[in-house]
Write a protein that holds these residues in place. Sequence first.
Motif, mmCIF file in Angstrom:
data_model
loop_
_atom_site.group_PDB
_atom_site.id
_atom_site.type_symbol
_atom_site.label_atom_id
_atom_site.label_comp_id
_atom_site.label_asym_id
_atom_site.label_seq_id
_atom_site.Cartn_x
_atom_site.Cartn_y
_atom_site.Cartn_z
ATOM 1 N N GLU A 55 -3.674 -8.682 -1.956
ATOM 2 C CA GLU A 55 -4.820 -7.841 -2.303
ATOM 3 C C GLU A 55 -4.375 -6.445 -2.731
ATOM 4 N N LEU A 56 -3.414 -5.880 -2.018
ATOM 5 C CA LEU A 56 -2.902 -4.556 -2.376
ATOM 6 C C LEU A 56 -2.254 -4.593 -3.759
ATOM 7 N N GLN A 57 -1.498 -5.646 -4.036
ATOM 8 C CA GLN A 57 -0.835 -5.771 -5.340
ATOM 9 C C GLN A 57 -1.869 -5.814 -6.464
ATOM 10 N N ALA A 99 5.041 -8.424 -10.604
ATOM 11 C CA ALA A 99 3.882 -8.095 -11.434
ATOM 12 C C ALA A 99 3.743 -6.585 -11.590
ATOM 13 N N LEU A 100 4.057 -5.828 -10.546
ATOM 14 C CA LEU A 100 3.953 -4.368 -10.632
ATOM 15 C C LEU A 100 5.014 -3.771 -11.554
ATOM 16 N N LEU A 119 -3.518 -2.382 -6.891
ATOM 17 C CA LEU A 119 -2.626 -1.452 -7.598
ATOM 18 C C LEU A 119 -2.594 -1.726 -9.101
ATOM 19 N N ILE A 120 -2.595 -2.993 -9.478
ATOM 20 C CA ILE A 120 -2.608 -3.330 -10.906
ATOM 21 C C ILE A 120 -3.930 -2.908 -11.539
ATOM 22 N N VAL A 121 -5.045 -3.161 -10.848
ATOM 23 C CA VAL A 121 -6.357 -2.760 -11.375
ATOM 24 C C VAL A 121 -6.440 -1.234 -11.495
#
Length: 142
Positions: free
Chosen positions: A80-82, A2-3, A85-87
């Motif tokens: 949650e970190l992923q 996703a990143l 990072l996207i937000v």
Amino acid sequence: IALLLWYPSFEILFSIIRKSSISLSPFKPDQSHFHQLLYFFLNKKIIKKNLTSNILAANIINIYNFIIFYIGSTKISNTELQIILIVISIITYTFFYSKLLNFRRINSWIKIQYKINPKNCCVKTSKKASRRKYREKKTQDK
């Protein structure tokens, strides 16, 4: 994954929403993509060479995405970190997009004013009036 895909996915989604909101076809090209606005800013403010500005704009975007991807890859199982990072990336994108779009509009307005009246290019007039004058001048020139 996703990143890796957030930028191209968000760019496409953002373009579709942006064009639909102003009643344009999402399939027609325009000059309002983030990388084009960044290039315009770099070309006007920092570097006056087209190729160098283009390369620098691409590298800025790639380095930012690499940093986000690297941070995310260190804790790949932390969902949650992923998501955070996207937000953060989406907020960063929209913030800089609005700033760059505003920069381009201001510079385009000054250019139109200069074409209408080179002596008084910075005199404040309404946008409608200046656009009307520009269109009238353009039709007179034809």
